[in-house]
Design a protein around this motif. Structure first.
Motif, PDB file in Angstrom:
ATOM      1  N   GLU A  16      51.104-102.947  32.393  1.00 14.64           N
ATOM      2  CA  GLU A  16      51.004-102.658  30.964  1.00 14.64           C
ATOM      3  C   GLU A  16      52.351-102.372  30.301  1.00 14.64           C
ATOM      4  OE1 GLU A  16      47.767-100.354  29.664  1.00 14.64           O
ATOM      5  OE2 GLU A  16      46.401-101.304  31.086  1.00 14.64           O
ATOM      6  N   PHE A  17      53.345-102.004  31.091  1.00 13.41           N
ATOM      7  CA  PHE A  17      54.654-101.675  30.513  1.00 13.41           C
ATOM      8  C   PHE A  17      55.725-102.561  31.145  1.00 13.41           C
ATOM      9  CE2 PHE A  17      51.871 -97.961  30.222  1.00 13.41           C
ATOM     10  CZ  PHE A  17      51.752 -97.910  28.855  1.00 13.41           C
ATOM     11  N   SER A  18      56.105-102.308  32.372  1.00 15.79           N
ATOM     12  CA  SER A  18      57.022-103.199  33.089  1.00 15.79           C
ATOM     13  C   SER A  18      57.354-102.612  34.457  1.00 15.79           C
ATOM     14  CB  SER A  18      58.324-103.409  32.298  1.00 15.79           C
ATOM     15  OG  SER A  18      59.111-102.227  32.303  1.00 15.79           O
ATOM     16  N   TYR A  19      57.890-103.478  35.307  1.00 14.10           N
ATOM     17  CA  TYR A  19      58.370-103.009  36.606  1.00 14.10           C
ATOM     18  C   TYR A  19      59.508-102.017  36.406  1.00 14.10           C
ATOM     19  CZ  TYR A  19      55.743-106.773  38.830  1.00 14.10           C
ATOM     20  OH  TYR A  19      54.741-107.592  39.276  1.00 14.10           O
ATOM     21  N   GLU A  20      60.331-102.280  35.404  1.00  9.63           N
ATOM     22  CA  GLU A  20      61.476-101.411  35.137  1.00  9.63           C
ATOM     23  C   GLU A  20      61.027 -99.995  34.790  1.00  9.63           C
ATOM     24  OE1 GLU A  20      61.077-104.483  33.682  1.00  9.63           O
ATOM     25  OE2 GLU A  20      62.591-105.542  34.890  1.00  9.63           O
ATOM     26  N   VAL A  21      59.994 -99.883  33.963  1.00  8.42           N
ATOM     27  CA  VAL A  21      59.483 -98.560  33.599  1.00  8.42           C
ATOM     28  C   VAL A  21      58.922 -97.870  34.840  1.00  8.42           C
ATOM     29  CG1 VAL A  21      57.724 -97.310  32.272  1.00  8.42           C
ATOM     30  CG2 VAL A  21      59.045 -99.125  31.179  1.00  8.42           C
ATOM     31  N   ALA A  22      58.198 -98.596  35.665  1.00 14.40           N
ATOM     32  CA  ALA A  22      57.660 -98.014  36.902  1.00 14.40           C
ATOM     33  C   ALA A  22      58.797 -97.497  37.778  1.00 14.40           C
ATOM     34  CB  ALA A  22      56.812 -99.039  37.651  1.00 14.40           C
ATOM     35  N   ASP A  23      59.856 -98.290  37.925  1.00 18.10           N
ATOM     36  CA  ASP A  23      61.007 -97.853  38.725  1.00 18.10           C
ATOM     37  C   ASP A  23      61.670 -96.622  38.123  1.00 18.10           C
ATOM     38  OD1 ASP A  23      60.724 -99.790  40.667  1.00 18.10           O
ATOM     39  OD2 ASP A  23      62.171-101.160  39.746  1.00 18.10           O
ATOM     40  N   GLY A  41      47.132 -93.058  52.170  1.00 19.11           N
ATOM     41  CA  GLY A  41      47.896 -91.839  52.417  1.00 19.11           C
ATOM     42  C   GLY A  41      47.408 -90.680  51.560  1.00 19.11           C
ATOM     43  N   ASN A  42      47.924 -89.507  51.848  1.00 17.84           N
ATOM     44  CA  ASN A  42      47.634 -88.304  51.058  1.00 17.84           C
ATOM     45  C   ASN A  42      48.931 -87.811  50.432  1.00 17.84           C
ATOM     46  OD1 ASN A  42      44.813 -87.922  51.614  1.00 17.84           O
ATOM     47  ND2 ASN A  42      45.406 -87.353  53.692  1.00 17.84           N
ATOM     48  N   TYR A  43      48.853 -87.467  49.150  1.00 16.59           N
ATOM     49  CA  TYR A  43      50.049 -87.059  48.416  1.00 16.59           C
ATOM     50  C   TYR A  43      49.716 -85.889  47.502  1.00 16.59           C
ATOM     51  CZ  TYR A  43      51.244 -91.656  50.116  1.00 16.59           C
ATOM     52  OH  TYR A  43      51.447 -92.735  50.935  1.00 16.59           O
ATOM     53  N   ASP A  44      50.736 -85.162  47.146  1.00 16.10           N
ATOM     54  CA  ASP A  44      50.599 -84.001  46.274  1.00 16.10           C
ATOM     55  C   ASP A  44      50.280 -84.463  44.854  1.00 16.10           C
ATOM     56  OD1 ASP A  44      50.981 -81.702  44.691  1.00 16.10           O
ATOM     57  OD2 ASP A  44      52.635 -81.005  45.936  1.00 16.10           O
ATOM     58  N   ASN A  45      49.234 -83.879  44.260  1.00 16.90           N
ATOM     59  CA  ASN A  45      48.844 -84.287  42.909  1.00 16.90           C
ATOM     60  C   ASN A  45      49.946 -84.015  41.894  1.00 16.90           C
ATOM     61  OD1 ASN A  45      48.710 -81.535  42.323  1.00 16.90           O
ATOM     62  ND2 ASN A  45      46.551 -81.530  41.876  1.00 16.90           N
ATOM     63  N   LYS A  46      50.849 -83.095  42.217  1.00 19.59           N
ATOM     64  CA  LYS A  46      51.960 -82.795  41.305  1.00 19.59           C
ATOM     65  C   LYS A  46      52.852 -84.024  41.091  1.00 19.59           C
ATOM     66  CE  LYS A  46      52.110 -77.841  42.247  1.00 19.59           C
ATOM     67  NZ  LYS A  46      51.029 -77.736  43.218  1.00 19.59           N
ATOM     68  N   GLU A  47      52.908 -84.891  42.095  1.00 16.61           N
ATOM     69  CA  GLU A  47      53.699 -86.113  41.942  1.00 16.61           C
ATOM     70  C   GLU A  47      53.109 -87.009  40.864  1.00 16.61           C
ATOM     71  OE1 GLU A  47      55.092 -88.305  45.313  1.00 16.61           O
ATOM     72  OE2 GLU A  47      55.512 -86.489  46.468  1.00 16.61           O
ATOM     73  N   LEU A  48      51.790 -87.126  40.837  1.00 23.06           N
ATOM     74  CA  LEU A  48      51.162 -87.945  39.803  1.00 23.06           C
ATOM     75  C   LEU A  48      51.421 -87.344  38.431  1.00 23.06           C
ATOM     76  CD1 LEU A  48      49.498 -90.464  39.170  1.00 23.06           C
ATOM     77  CD2 LEU A  48      47.439 -89.063  39.403  1.00 23.06           C
ATOM     78  N   LEU A  49      51.332 -86.026  38.339  1.00 22.11           N
ATOM     79  CA  LEU A  49      51.609 -85.359  37.064  1.00 22.11           C
ATOM     80  C   LEU A  49      53.048 -85.601  36.608  1.00 22.11           C
ATOM     81  CD1 LEU A  49      49.711 -82.022  37.748  1.00 22.11           C
ATOM     82  CD2 LEU A  49      48.997 -83.880  36.228  1.00 22.11           C
ATOM     83  N   MET A  50      53.986 -85.585  37.549  1.00 21.86           N
ATOM     84  CA  MET A  50      55.389 -85.871  37.198  1.00 21.86           C
ATOM     85  C   MET A  50      55.541 -87.302  36.695  1.00 21.86           C
ATOM     86  SD  MET A  50      57.779 -83.880  39.989  1.00 21.86           S
ATOM     87  CE  MET A  50      56.925 -84.293  41.503  1.00 21.86           C
ATOM     88  N   LEU A  51      54.896 -88.241  37.373  1.00 25.25           N
ATOM     89  CA  LEU A  51      54.995 -89.646  36.979  1.00 25.25           C
ATOM     90  C   LEU A  51      54.394 -89.871  35.588  1.00 25.25           C
ATOM     91  CD1 LEU A  51      54.047 -91.310  40.381  1.00 25.25           C
ATOM     92  CD2 LEU A  51      56.332 -91.266  39.333  1.00 25.25           C
ATOM     93  N   VAL A  52      53.244 -89.260  35.339  1.00 25.24           N
ATOM     94  CA  VAL A  52      52.603 -89.409  34.029  1.00 25.24           C
ATOM     95  C   VAL A  52      53.466 -88.775  32.938  1.00 25.24           C
ATOM     96  CG1 VAL A  52      50.585 -88.816  32.630  1.00 25.24           C
ATOM     97  CG2 VAL A  52      50.274 -89.563  34.984  1.00 25.24           C
ATOM     98  N   SER A  53      54.036 -87.611  33.226  1.00 28.43           N
ATOM     99  CA  SER A  53      54.909 -86.947  32.240  1.00 28.43           C
ATOM    100  C   SER A  53      56.122 -87.814  31.924  1.00 28.43           C
ATOM    101  CB  SER A  53      55.371 -85.590  32.758  1.00 28.43           C
ATOM    102  OG  SER A  53      54.286 -84.710  32.830  1.00 28.43           O
ATOM    103  N   SER A  54      56.708 -88.416  32.933  1.00 29.00           N
ATOM    104  CA  SER A  54      57.849 -89.302  32.703  1.00 29.00           C
ATOM    105  C   SER A  54      57.447 -90.519  31.881  1.00 29.00           C
ATOM    106  CB  SER A  54      58.452 -89.766  34.037  1.00 29.00           C
ATOM    107  OG  SER A  54      59.078 -88.692  34.689  1.00 29.00           O
ATOM    108  N   LEU A  55      56.302 -91.098  32.213  1.00 32.99           N
ATOM    109  CA  LEU A  55      55.817 -92.243  31.435  1.00 32.99           C
ATOM    110  C   LEU A  55      55.605 -91.832  29.989  1.00 32.99           C
ATOM    111  CD1 LEU A  55      54.869 -95.177  31.296  1.00 32.99           C
ATOM    112  CD2 LEU A  55      52.579 -94.377  31.952  1.00 32.99           C
ATOM    113  N   SER A  56      55.041 -90.663  29.781  1.00 28.12           N
ATOM    114  CA  SER A  56      54.820 -90.147  28.431  1.00 28.12           C
ATOM    115  C   SER A  56      56.132 -90.093  27.646  1.00 28.12           C
ATOM    116  CB  SER A  56      54.193 -88.752  28.511  1.00 28.12           C
ATOM    117  OG  SER A  56      54.127 -88.151  27.246  1.00 28.12           O
ATOM    118  N   ASN A  57      57.180 -89.624  28.287  1.00 24.72           N
ATOM    119  CA  ASN A  57      58.489 -89.548  27.629  1.00 24.72           C
ATOM    120  C   ASN A  57      59.052 -90.927  27.308  1.00 24.72           C
ATOM    121  OD1 ASN A  57      58.517 -86.742  27.721  1.00 24.72           O
ATOM    122  ND2 ASN A  57      59.530 -86.692  29.715  1.00 24.72           N
ATOM    123  N   HIS A  58      58.833 -91.887  28.191  1.00 24.22           N
ATOM    124  CA  HIS A  58      59.374 -93.235  27.988  1.00 24.22           C
ATOM    125  C   HIS A  58      58.658 -94.011  26.892  1.00 24.22           C
ATOM    126  CE1 HIS A  58      62.477 -93.683  31.027  1.00 24.22           C
ATOM    127  NE2 HIS A  58      61.736 -92.906  31.790  1.00 24.22           N
TER     128      HIS A  58
END
Length: 179
Positions: A16-23, A41-58
């Motif tokens: 929906e945005f780009s590979y560059e934004v994902a990177d 795998g299992n990952y900390d949900n805080k990582e998803l929150l960080m990724l979403v927050s960064s996307l929000s800023n971009h």
């Protein structure tokens, strides 16, 4: 949190945005996983929150709006990845009734370490249902998006009244089918 939630989120960002934004959103966060996710795998949900927050800023969209949109996207992906969960149901209400009693039981068989939210349903009438969402993770907006995605999938016009707690870990959704 299971990796599929992360891999599908990054796929949505790429599509929906780009590979560059994902990177960029991976690179600008100090992620324990370094942004390398596998669906099982299992990952900390805080990582998803960080990724979403960064996307929000971009892209200058609120986090809640992005998490909601991701829920709708994720429902479409679940239909592609797990069509057997949809085989015997013909409506949104039927599908929502199956989440805790069928879908999550099957998920637990595959991933006994999965931390799953609770989706309890209560039928008020033929045209009205309440769904109670409870989770250790703050993703009530994602649940709301999943519900909207189900409405779209089953091509039903359903009004959703959402009462989301401040911590986003619990919510009550009242669904009313239009005649």
């Amino acid at each position: 949190m299971k990796g599929i939630v992360f891999t599908e989120f990054l796929e949505m960002v790429e599509n929906e945005f780009s590979y560059e934004v994902a990177d960029k959103i991976i690179e600008e966060n100090s992620l324990t996983s370094n942004g390398a996710y596998t669906s099982v795998g299992n990952y900390d949900n805080k990582e998803l929150l960080m990724l979403v927050s960064s996307l929000s800023n971009h892209i200058n969209k609120p986090v809640d709006e992005l998490v909601h949109a991701y829920g709708k996207y994720l429902l479409k992906r679940f239909f592609v990845l797990f069509p057997h969960f949809f085989d015997s149901v013909e409506s949104t209400f039927e599908f929502l009734d199956t989440i805790d009693q069928h879908v999550h039981i099957e998920v637990k068989k595959l991933y006994n370490d999965a931390e799953l939210p609770s989706f309890e349903t209560k039928r008020i009438s033929q045209s009205e249902m309440q769904m109670f969402y409870r989770s250790g993770n703050p993703f009530a907006c994602l649940a709301e998006g999943l519900i909207e995605g189900a409405c779209e999938h089953f091509n039903e016009v359903i009004t959703i009244k959402s009462e989301i707690e401040d911590n986003y870990q619990s919510a009550t959704f009242t669904l009313t089918k239009e005649a």
